[in-house]
Scaffold this motif. Structure first.
Motif, PDB file in Angstrom:
ATOM      1  N   GLN D  95       0.813  -1.212   0.000  1.00 54.52           N
ATOM      2  CA  GLN D  95       0.000   0.000   0.000  1.00 54.52           C
ATOM      3  C   GLN D  95       0.846   1.261   0.000  1.00 54.52           C
ATOM      4  O   GLN D  95       0.326   2.365  -0.158  1.00 54.52           O
ATOM      5  N   ASP D  96       2.127   1.091   0.160  1.00 59.85           N
ATOM      6  CA  ASP D  96       3.014   2.248   0.196  1.00 59.85           C
ATOM      7  C   ASP D  96       3.903   2.247  -1.045  1.00 59.85           C
ATOM      8  O   ASP D  96       4.634   1.280  -1.303  1.00 59.85           O
ATOM      9  N   ALA D  97       3.812   3.327  -1.805  1.00 58.06           N
ATOM     10  CA  ALA D  97       4.537   3.391  -3.073  1.00 58.06           C
ATOM     11  C   ALA D  97       6.049   3.294  -2.841  1.00 58.06           C
ATOM     12  O   ALA D  97       6.765   2.665  -3.623  1.00 58.06           O
ATOM     13  N   GLY D 163      -6.716   0.951   2.950  1.00 57.55           N
ATOM     14  CA  GLY D 163      -5.955   1.959   2.209  1.00 57.55           C
ATOM     15  C   GLY D 163      -6.854   3.052   1.643  1.00 57.55           C
ATOM     16  O   GLY D 163      -6.382   4.005   1.040  1.00 57.55           O
ATOM     17  N   LYS D 167      -6.952   3.624  -3.181  1.00 55.12           N
ATOM     18  CA  LYS D 167      -5.960   2.551  -3.275  1.00 55.12           C
ATOM     19  C   LYS D 167      -6.599   1.173  -3.330  1.00 55.12           C
ATOM     20  O   LYS D 167      -6.015   0.216  -3.837  1.00 55.12           O
ATOM     21  N   ASP D 205     -12.939   7.765   5.195  1.00 56.75           N
ATOM     22  CA  ASP D 205     -12.868   7.404   3.779  1.00 56.75           C
ATOM     23  C   ASP D 205     -14.090   7.958   3.018  1.00 56.75           C
ATOM     24  O   ASP D 205     -15.022   8.481   3.621  1.00 56.75           O
ATOM     25  N   LEU D 309      -0.373   3.026  -8.004  1.00 57.80           N
ATOM     26  CA  LEU D 309      -0.314   3.426  -6.600  1.00 57.80           C
ATOM     27  C   LEU D 309      -0.060   4.930  -6.486  1.00 57.80           C
ATOM     28  O   LEU D 309      -0.677   5.626  -5.674  1.00 57.80           O
ATOM     29  N   ILE D 310       0.824   5.431  -7.319  1.00 57.16           N
ATOM     30  CA  ILE D 310       1.125   6.868  -7.301  1.00 57.16           C
ATOM     31  C   ILE D 310      -0.112   7.675  -7.713  1.00 57.16           C
ATOM     32  O   ILE D 310      -0.431   8.698  -7.106  1.00 57.16           O
ATOM     33  N   ALA D 312      -3.205   6.696  -7.335  1.00 53.68           N
ATOM     34  CA  ALA D 312      -4.185   6.577  -6.258  1.00 53.68           C
ATOM     35  C   ALA D 312      -3.858   7.543  -5.125  1.00 53.68           C
ATOM     36  O   ALA D 312      -4.741   8.183  -4.550  1.00 53.68           O
ATOM     37  N   GLU D 313      -2.573   7.667  -4.836  1.00 53.74           N
ATOM     38  CA  GLU D 313      -2.172   8.606  -3.783  1.00 53.74           C
ATOM     39  C   GLU D 313      -2.474  10.046  -4.210  1.00 53.74           C
ATOM     40  O   GLU D 313      -2.919  10.866  -3.405  1.00 53.74           O
ATOM     41  N   ASP D 316      -6.214  10.652  -3.873  1.00 53.23           N
ATOM     42  CA  ASP D 316      -6.572  10.819  -2.467  1.00 53.23           C
ATOM     43  C   ASP D 316      -6.227  12.230  -1.997  1.00 53.23           C
ATOM     44  O   ASP D 316      -7.028  12.914  -1.362  1.00 53.23           O
ATOM     45  N   GLN D 317      -5.045  12.666  -2.361  1.00 54.03           N
ATOM     46  CA  GLN D 317      -4.592  14.008  -1.974  1.00 54.03           C
ATOM     47  C   GLN D 317      -5.500  15.081  -2.585  1.00 54.03           C
ATOM     48  O   GLN D 317      -5.898  16.043  -1.902  1.00 54.03           O
TER      49      GLN D 317
END
Lengths: 333, 333, 333, 333
Positions: D95-97, D163, D167, D205, D309-310, D312-313, D316-317
């Motif tokens: 879950q962490d890029a 996540g 994510k 969420d 993943l990037i 998705a982050e 989210d931001q």
């Protein structure tokens, strides 16, 4: 797990073998094939190659699936019945209605029936259509249209041994009609033509046909058959009732559409019968497991096989004579 | 029969003239067009060619339909209001939201509203979708997708006077969104691109855009606009609710499909906006007759026109800045 | 503009009047109706109420549209021909094939034909299907399915004067079959039933029928007729050829679909024949204008009317006898 | 046959086990599951229950399929790479890029890639859409719409470890977007809302989201996500190009339609992701067999996992800040 013996390792035998192996209640323990091919198939699923004789005597074997050449169906089925096995026989029991009736005699007085391989009854779409009809979703059934067109004609060499278009091809649709009409069929009119391959005509057969069935209550069914559609394997049913219509359309290969200035282009429908009816074949084996387990009796059996055969013979007679054929009350279905 | 004066004898004026003539409650009595063309149109329906001044003073005229050039909409509308006529004005009232607000002031304190020509609200498919939404057929509305792609871009010369893609094209969709969302719109984010015609870019406009609207309750609407679709006039809406989805698909030119080995080919969808929205234009006139007869007040009026204009300006600002635009509470719609 | 006289101010007469008035090449100048109703209709379009006699003598009148009661079609048509008018006659020319043949004699040796009101030939979907067939889009035509089910049966009192289901209802489909099959029809088999309304049976008619037509080249056509569908006005055609299938599906009232956990619900199809065939009626009048202007000869005429009538009589005879009817070579169509 | 070790015997592990067993090139030889369940699954396919350690050292094992809990994906994958196995890892790598990037380092300098379980790329409809896009069937791609709505939300207890929606759920669609857009993605704007379950909101969420992606060339993609659709598992894509549109619609459970006076009712679409993507899961295993056999390199690998993943982050931001996020050139995908 119930042990199954498969007789016949050809195209349709292979499908059944895979579905038996994948079924959690069944295991494929024997494969019989006088023409060879048994080794490869048996090996893939951990079964033994056997002679037919060894199957009848083996008490471990609960069920026999007859998927061999058509002219061997009857004998294998009769022997399996005598040996006390549950039997799944590919259609037809025999090309001759008189001989096929021996199966009825063999099971008479027992609680057994032969599961007959009219796979279309197990197709999820057609089964759903039948269920909705029965639930009265469109009121009372009045008329029925069945379209069943093959993608491409068989080679002309196949025709002489096939029994002709009505016994070879229409027979599936005649069984569907019997199943869905819910009333005895009283008369048959058929019109056959040779529009696709003159060699089929030269072999004394038709390649195109329309059949009109009529029940004792006046319900009318139209069946459309063609040996070659030019656009895929067309398998559809429309049922017209007092309150509406239910139809089962073809299944497309994918849900993709392309839209351009020329309009929308959808995908083809599933073209090969093994793809089109893949789920139906698996459901048939599931039903066979239910029968062996004692949870069900065959929903389509030797009686249905005989009825369809009688209808096919009547259709053939009508197409050749140009006259409607009225079925004797004793032969009605 | 109520007498109607039509101002503007161009493409859209001709459509309205035909619908007025065909409406049993209305008759077309005057046609005004400073650029000519009024004679031919007036002749066809037995109307008189007039100067605008003559209309205001004629008590026989009940309604005025303003379908002239965009930059003349506001003045004609204001004059017609002052003369006490019922007014149907083609969208937009004006390209400037500040000026358009004069119409709100002109009708303030009266029981009148200007019927604004957002024809899509009268489209039978979209109207049916809206009615079903309102009846709760899919529970509570959550999100909305509007697709509105033109068949072909206008000539680049049209762009400078058009107000840009958001005011010229998206404005219809922004009105649909306001109508369907059922909650005040709080923020607008838009992304515009030049993918079709570099000359449109050179003129400072976009030819492709996606707009995200968000209501105060968190409902989200996506609008997709393109000046050229390559596959016809694509006009669709999908509404997603707590219990399901309603969608209005495109209407095809015919129901004919051709099936071959390459799959199915359906017809194109109706490609020209006058065909696609033919029924909507007739329904608009029917509604105008209701207003004149005192049976209804305008279901889409100057307030809606102003709201859509404010949203279009916000979308333009967002697309140019890359930032979301939050609407002042006073401007929310 | 060519002046048209309309005989008959009933339901179908009103439709034709509206289309004549809307057609830029035609004007409605006279309305004849012995049963009244002519005043209202004439008034709406600026026409005069006339006796039939006055029409024949008036040289200003170019075309006569016969939309009166069926048993008056023949005489009006013959008189109009004698008077040198172009004639558009609603179907049928007459319920009796022998009498209808008088029209053929009346036009023999002239360059005239009567435009016969088989409106379905002008339906944009069916016309497109026919055009594509002719262009060979699916190779050579082999078989044809026509479905034509009415929404609701007529009152039993209508039956005795109707000519029966084959002449009253199937006749449209028999004409479509003649048109599309492209070969002479050689034999007819029909099966009729009373499944909807016993009173229709008591009046000696059927309410449900399937017809099998066969051409000299072996092409087979199935027609399905029902006086009540329970699901709307079902009007479909499927043509099967050597390279594919073309079908014309029903037209839905709107393109709106609702998706919920129970699946998708589409709209009904257009249920009333005047809606379903609205475009066809307008196209018919357009074609009549072409004929009057000398730009076309009737694409569907007295010969087609007679052919359809002969086929309807054959179907009736087959349904009553249970035997296939072979048409005399002279009567083939 | 190549021996495969499966790590993880849960829901998705069972699917992969069945597809490995059915694949003629692969055999399932080991099953690892620290939480149990391995015995039953291993027994069904004749595999051994193992500890992970035993797998790395066994040279007979060619491939490792990691389908265990998400937080164990990374370590198992890294160990399998070090042991020289071919690896198929369910998404996400981590879950962490930042941590996931370790996989890139681990394969750097080798000719290996990890096959990443973005199953939708193997769906026959989406794969066909992509192929047609690439072949230029609609000219140059301009914009893209992806709809991905789940049938029902997970329990709120699932949210904290998931996540978040971007994510956990959008990541599939972000990968599809990367795959189909064919250009580097430059910016991300997302709007999230809590419209379904307030507890999801309480857990920090969103349950509803729309994402706008924009490429360096101005192509725009809209993604629509919802945790609950109310009408089934809605999985669709529409691609708009310079010459047309390609769309992949949902697959219905059957082709049966019921027509009544209320219109047509079609079946639901396939509602459970394991049904909807059954063919995709089988195709993935087929591709894994190709990789092991040296016939192919992974068409979707660790780089794609990291890109998604990037994105998705970034989504989210953006949803939390209300601002568009521009990706650093180094992170573009």
């Amino acid at each position: 797990m119930f042990e199954i013996a498969l007789i016949g390792a050809g195209r349709i035998g292979k499908i059944h073998a895979a579905n038996i192996a994948a079924n959690p209640r069944l295991s494929l323990s024997r494969v019989v094939d006088p023409f060879g091919g048994a080794e490869e198939l048996a090996g893939r699923y951990g079964a033994k190659v056997s002679a037919a004789e060894d199957i009848w005597a083996d008490p471990a074997i609960s069920g026999v699936l007859v998927a061999s050449a058509t002219d061997t169906h009857l004998n294998y089925t009769l022997e399996a019945i005598r040996a006390g096995k549950q039997v799944f026989c590919e259609k037809p029991l025999d090309q001759d209605a008189g001989r096929a009736a021996q199966v009825q005699q063999a099971v008479a007085g027992t609680d057994r029936h032969v599961l007959l391989g009219f796979n279309r009854r197990f197709d999820p779409s057609f089964a759903r259509l039948q269920r909705r009809l029965k639930q009265g979703e469109i009121g009372t059934l009045e008329t029925l249209h069945i379209i069943s067109h093959d993608p491409a004609p068989p080679p002309a060499s196949y025709i002489p041994g096939s029994g002709g278009i009505f016994k070879d091809m229409s027979i599936h649709d005649l069984d569907m009609a019997s199943w869905l009409l819910g009333e005895e069929i009283e008369s048959v009119f058929a019109s056959g033509a040779v529009l696709i391959d003159p060699e089929i005509g030269a072999a004394g057969d038709f390649d195109t046909a329309k059949i009109l069935l009529r029940t004792v209550g006046g319900r009318i069914c139209v069946i459309s058959n063609s040996r070659r559609s030019g656009y895929g394997y067309d398998q559809r049913i429309e049922a017209f009732g007092s309150k509406g219509m239910i139809r089962a359309e073809n299944k497309l290969e994918s849900s993709v559409q392309t839209w351009t200035e020329e309009g929308a282009r959808s995908d083809c429908f599933q073209n090969f019968f093994l793809d089109r009816y893949a789920e139906a074949f698996a459901m048939e084996i599931e039903h066979f497991a239910d029968i062996i387990e004692g949870k069900a009796t065959a929903v389509v059996n030797e009686d249905d096989g005989l009825k369809a055969l009688i209808l096919a013979e009547a259709a053939d007679q009508s197409a050749r004579s140009g006259s409607m054929v009225t079925l004797a009350a004793s032969a009605r279905c």
